[in-house]
Design a protein around this motif. Structure first.
Motif, PDB file in Angstrom:
ATOM      1  N   LEU A 145       0.832  -1.202   0.000  1.00 44.61           N
ATOM      2  CA  LEU A 145       0.000   0.000   0.000  1.00 44.61           C
ATOM      3  C   LEU A 145       0.865   1.250   0.000  1.00 44.61           C
ATOM      4  O   LEU A 145       0.565   2.227  -0.696  1.00 44.61           O
ATOM      5  CB  LEU A 145      -0.932  -0.006   1.215  1.00 44.61           C
ATOM      6  N   MET A 146       1.948   1.233   0.766  1.00 49.23           N
ATOM      7  CA  MET A 146       2.835   2.386   0.788  1.00 49.23           C
ATOM      8  C   MET A 146       3.532   2.577  -0.553  1.00 49.23           C
ATOM      9  O   MET A 146       3.754   3.709  -0.990  1.00 49.23           O
ATOM     10  CB  MET A 146       3.866   2.244   1.911  1.00 49.23           C
ATOM     11  N   ARG A 147       3.866   1.475  -1.215  1.00 49.78           N
ATOM     12  CA  ARG A 147       4.478   1.592  -2.541  1.00 49.78           C
ATOM     13  C   ARG A 147       3.480   2.202  -3.533  1.00 49.78           C
ATOM     14  O   ARG A 147       3.859   2.992  -4.403  1.00 49.78           O
ATOM     15  CB  ARG A 147       4.963   0.230  -3.025  1.00 49.78           C
ATOM     16  N   LEU A 148       2.219   1.833  -3.414  1.00 49.26           N
ATOM     17  CA  LEU A 148       1.192   2.426  -4.267  1.00 49.26           C
ATOM     18  C   LEU A 148       1.063   3.918  -3.970  1.00 49.26           C
ATOM     19  O   LEU A 148       0.932   4.742  -4.882  1.00 49.26           O
ATOM     20  CB  LEU A 148      -0.144   1.722  -4.054  1.00 49.26           C
ATOM     21  N   ASP A 149       1.116   4.279  -2.702  1.00 46.11           N
ATOM     22  CA  ASP A 149       1.065   5.687  -2.304  1.00 46.11           C
ATOM     23  C   ASP A 149       2.205   6.465  -2.959  1.00 46.11           C
ATOM     24  O   ASP A 149       2.003   7.568  -3.483  1.00 46.11           O
ATOM     25  CB  ASP A 149       1.150   5.787  -0.781  1.00 46.11           C
ATOM     26  N   MET A 150       3.405   5.879  -2.947  1.00 42.40           N
ATOM     27  CA  MET A 150       4.549   6.548  -3.564  1.00 42.40           C
ATOM     28  C   MET A 150       4.360   6.705  -5.070  1.00 42.40           C
ATOM     29  O   MET A 150       4.720   7.732  -5.651  1.00 42.40           O
ATOM     30  CB  MET A 150       5.834   5.783  -3.261  1.00 42.40           C
ATOM     31  N   ARG A 151       3.784   5.695  -5.714  1.00 43.85           N
ATOM     32  CA  ARG A 151       3.545   5.784  -7.159  1.00 43.85           C
ATOM     33  C   ARG A 151       2.609   6.946  -7.495  1.00 43.85           C
ATOM     34  O   ARG A 151       2.827   7.676  -8.469  1.00 43.85           O
ATOM     35  CB  ARG A 151       2.936   4.476  -7.673  1.00 43.85           C
ATOM     36  N   VAL A 152       1.585   7.126  -6.672  1.00 45.52           N
ATOM     37  CA  VAL A 152       0.653   8.235  -6.906  1.00 45.52           C
ATOM     38  C   VAL A 152       1.381   9.565  -6.770  1.00 45.52           C
ATOM     39  O   VAL A 152       1.258  10.448  -7.619  1.00 45.52           O
ATOM     40  CB  VAL A 152      -0.533   8.172  -5.921  1.00 45.52           C
ATOM     41  N   HIS A 153       2.139   9.698  -5.688  1.00 39.43           N
ATOM     42  CA  HIS A 153       2.875  10.950  -5.476  1.00 39.43           C
ATOM     43  C   HIS A 153       3.828  11.224  -6.627  1.00 39.43           C
ATOM     44  O   HIS A 153       3.924  12.363  -7.096  1.00 39.43           O
ATOM     45  CB  HIS A 153       3.636  10.891  -4.157  1.00 39.43           C
ATOM     46  N   ARG A 154       4.539  10.193  -7.094  1.00 36.93           N
ATOM     47  CA  ARG A 154       5.500  10.388  -8.185  1.00 36.93           C
ATOM     48  C   ARG A 154       4.799  10.869  -9.454  1.00 36.93           C
ATOM     49  O   ARG A 154       5.338  11.721 -10.183  1.00 36.93           O
ATOM     50  CB  ARG A 154       6.274   9.095  -8.479  1.00 36.93           C
ATOM     51  N   MET A 155       3.630  10.346  -9.735  1.00 37.23           N
ATOM     52  CA  MET A 155       2.918  10.770 -10.935  1.00 37.23           C
ATOM     53  C   MET A 155       2.488  12.229 -10.827  1.00 37.23           C
ATOM     54  O   MET A 155       2.589  12.997 -11.794  1.00 37.23           O
ATOM     55  CB  MET A 155       1.702   9.881 -11.188  1.00 37.23           C
ATOM     56  N   ILE A 156       2.017  12.630  -9.652  1.00 38.80           N
ATOM     57  CA  ILE A 156       1.612  14.023  -9.454  1.00 38.80           C
ATOM     58  C   ILE A 156       2.821  14.946  -9.586  1.00 38.80           C
ATOM     59  O   ILE A 156       2.742  16.005 -10.227  1.00 38.80           O
ATOM     60  CB  ILE A 156       0.937  14.190  -8.082  1.00 38.80           C
ATOM     61  N   TYR A 157       3.937  14.539  -9.000  1.00 38.80           N
ATOM     62  CA  TYR A 157       5.141  15.369  -9.094  1.00 38.80           C
ATOM     63  C   TYR A 157       5.572  15.527 -10.550  1.00 38.80           C
ATOM     64  O   TYR A 157       5.972  16.615 -10.978  1.00 38.80           O
ATOM     65  CB  TYR A 157       6.287  14.758  -8.291  1.00 38.80           C
ATOM     66  N   ARG A 158       5.493  14.438 -11.311  1.00 42.01           N
ATOM     67  CA  ARG A 158       5.873  14.502 -12.726  1.00 42.01           C
ATOM     68  C   ARG A 158       4.949  15.439 -13.499  1.00 42.01           C
ATOM     69  O   ARG A 158       5.376  16.144 -14.414  1.00 42.01           O
ATOM     70  CB  ARG A 158       5.843  13.093 -13.322  1.00 42.01           C
ATOM     71  N   ALA A 159       3.686  15.454 -13.087  1.00 44.81           N
ATOM     72  CA  ALA A 159       2.695  16.285 -13.791  1.00 44.81           C
ATOM     73  C   ALA A 159       2.917  17.780 -13.569  1.00 44.81           C
ATOM     74  O   ALA A 159       2.362  18.600 -14.304  1.00 44.81           O
ATOM     75  CB  ALA A 159       1.284  15.899 -13.352  1.00 44.81           C
ATOM     76  N   THR A 160       3.734  18.146 -12.561  1.00 46.99           N
ATOM     77  CA  THR A 160       4.004  19.569 -12.342  1.00 46.99           C
ATOM     78  C   THR A 160       4.786  20.179 -13.499  1.00 46.99           C
ATOM     79  O   THR A 160       4.735  21.386 -13.718  1.00 46.99           O
ATOM     80  CB  THR A 160       4.800  19.806 -11.042  1.00 46.99           C
ATOM     81  N   GLY A 161       5.538  19.347 -14.211  1.00 46.74           N
ATOM     82  CA  GLY A 161       6.350  19.851 -15.316  1.00 46.74           C
ATOM     83  C   GLY A 161       7.599  20.581 -14.863  1.00 46.74           C
ATOM     84  O   GLY A 161       8.277  21.214 -15.681  1.00 46.74           O
ATOM     85  N   SER A 162       7.919  20.500 -13.573  1.00 47.78           N
ATOM     86  CA  SER A 162       9.109  21.161 -13.031  1.00 47.78           C
ATOM     87  C   SER A 162      10.044  20.114 -12.461  1.00 47.78           C
ATOM     88  O   SER A 162       9.746  19.504 -11.430  1.00 47.78           O
ATOM     89  CB  SER A 162       8.721  22.166 -11.937  1.00 47.78           C
ATOM     90  N   ARG A 163      11.174  19.917 -13.125  1.00 44.12           N
ATOM     91  CA  ARG A 163      12.129  18.902 -12.666  1.00 44.12           C
ATOM     92  C   ARG A 163      12.673  19.244 -11.289  1.00 44.12           C
ATOM     93  O   ARG A 163      12.875  18.361 -10.453  1.00 44.12           O
ATOM     94  CB  ARG A 163      13.272  18.777 -13.678  1.00 44.12           C
ATOM     95  N   HIS A 164      12.946  20.521 -11.050  1.00 42.21           N
ATOM     96  CA  HIS A 164      13.517  20.919  -9.766  1.00 42.21           C
ATOM     97  C   HIS A 164      12.517  20.707  -8.628  1.00 42.21           C
ATOM     98  O   HIS A 164      12.866  20.216  -7.548  1.00 42.21           O
ATOM     99  CB  HIS A 164      13.959  22.380  -9.826  1.00 42.21           C
ATOM    100  N   LEU A 165      11.260  21.090  -8.861  1.00 38.02           N
ATOM    101  CA  LEU A 165      10.227  20.869  -7.853  1.00 38.02           C
ATOM    102  C   LEU A 165      10.017  19.379  -7.627  1.00 38.02           C
ATOM    103  O   LEU A 165       9.884  18.925  -6.479  1.00 38.02           O
ATOM    104  CB  LEU A 165       8.917  21.535  -8.282  1.00 38.02           C
ATOM    105  N   GLU A 166      10.019  18.619  -8.688  1.00 41.45           N
ATOM    106  CA  GLU A 166       9.841  17.168  -8.593  1.00 41.45           C
ATOM    107  C   GLU A 166      10.930  16.539  -7.725  1.00 41.45           C
ATOM    108  O   GLU A 166      10.642  15.699  -6.862  1.00 41.45           O
ATOM    109  CB  GLU A 166       9.864  16.552  -9.993  1.00 41.45           C
ATOM    110  N   ASP A 167      12.181  16.951  -7.924  1.00 44.33           N
ATOM    111  CA  ASP A 167      13.290  16.392  -7.141  1.00 44.33           C
ATOM    112  C   ASP A 167      13.119  16.682  -5.653  1.00 44.33           C
ATOM    113  O   ASP A 167      13.340  15.799  -4.804  1.00 44.33           O
ATOM    114  CB  ASP A 167      14.628  16.973  -7.627  1.00 44.33           C
ATOM    115  N   VAL A 168      12.747  17.909  -5.312  1.00 48.62           N
ATOM    116  CA  VAL A 168      12.568  18.289  -3.910  1.00 48.62           C
ATOM    117  C   VAL A 168      11.415  17.515  -3.288  1.00 48.62           C
ATOM    118  O   VAL A 168      11.510  17.010  -2.166  1.00 48.62           O
ATOM    119  CB  VAL A 168      12.338  19.807  -3.776  1.00 48.62           C
ATOM    120  N   LEU A 169      10.314  17.412  -4.013  1.00 50.53           N
ATOM    121  CA  LEU A 169       9.143  16.705  -3.503  1.00 50.53           C
ATOM    122  C   LEU A 169       9.437  15.232  -3.249  1.00 50.53           C
ATOM    123  O   LEU A 169       9.016  14.676  -2.227  1.00 50.53           O
ATOM    124  CB  LEU A 169       7.983  16.844  -4.492  1.00 50.53           C
ATOM    125  N   ILE A 170      10.153  14.600  -4.170  1.00 47.58           N
ATOM    126  CA  ILE A 170      10.501  13.191  -3.995  1.00 47.58           C
ATOM    127  C   ILE A 170      11.357  12.998  -2.753  1.00 47.58           C
ATOM    128  O   ILE A 170      11.141  12.071  -1.965  1.00 47.58           O
ATOM    129  CB  ILE A 170      11.215  12.651  -5.247  1.00 47.58           C
TER     130      ILE A 170
END
Length: 231
Positions: A145-170
């Protein structure tokens, strides 16, 4: 247990991690080790030996060293001169600071994703929202379940279109998930918490930035409250 013909059925061995076609050896090692460190398959304080990991993953020592450097910059491992590399500890007192940072960044990221996601990514978000709804009822393992949670977060971060923001969020999501994993066995099933993502993904796909930010803020707050309830 036997099959239909009466012959005993052997339990399947866990499959070895596989490298993706477009993935370098260093990226592969990083991905596998990062996951193991986040969900605490590699325990805090546990030594990480290059030779052992190289044999286990079927990857040379140079890519392992490259992966270790990235993991150290992510604060997931700690290297000591003449002693070696160890899984970083999990300090529960970091929860307040990590939650404060995520409360600032995560809603902004969800709102940005709602505004900037490409049409193709919006379609992927809708499909993934449906997939999450189908996967959750059959998921029993808290770690899965936690791995699924991480997958959701990663997809949202990717959707921001900002590599720098994505790196910090991850980075901060990784640290938060390690704290969650530390108390996971004390928590009730986290499926309800993860189910919040279905509506969130749909709002992002629909371009509703205000609703996406509001739901994300609630999600981060719920995360902290769940942790504090079992401390």
């Amino acid at each position: 247990m036997a099959d239909a013909g009466g012959a005993p059925v052997q339990a399947e061995e866990p499959s070895a991690p596989r490298r993706q076609d477009d993935e370098s050896f260093a990226d592969f090692a990083y991905r596998i080790l990062c996951d193991e460190l986040i969900v605490l398959d590699i325990k805090p304080g546990e030594p990480l030996n290059d030779d052992d990991i190289s044999r286990r993953l079927g990857v040379g020592r140079t890519p392992i060293r490259e992966a270790m450097k990235r993991l150290e910059s992510d604060h997931l491992v700690v290297a000591y001169p003449r002693r070696g590399t160890f899984a970083a500890g999990v300090d529960i007192t970091d929860l307040a600071e990590i939650s404060e940072i995520r409360q600032l960044l995560e809603p902004a990221a969800a709102a940005r994703a709602a505004r900037h996601a490409s049409p193709q990514l919006r379609s992927e978000l809708r499909d993934f929202a449906r997939d999450v709804g189908q996967l959750l009822p059959g998921m029993q393992s808290q770690q899965d379940l936690m791995r699924l949670d991480m997958r959701v977060h990663r997809m949202i971060y990717r959707a921001t279109g900002s590599r720098h923001l994505e790196d910090v969020l991850i980075r901060y999501d990784n640290l938060a998930t390690r704290i969650w994993s530390l108390v996971l066995e004390k928590l009730p099933p986290v499926s309800e918490h993860i189910a919040q993502h279905i509506e969130l993904l749909e709002h992002i796909a629909a371009g509703d930035s205000e609703a996406a930010a509001r739901l994300t803020s609630r999600h981060v707050t719920d995360f902290e409250n769940h942790i504090r309830a079992v401390l």
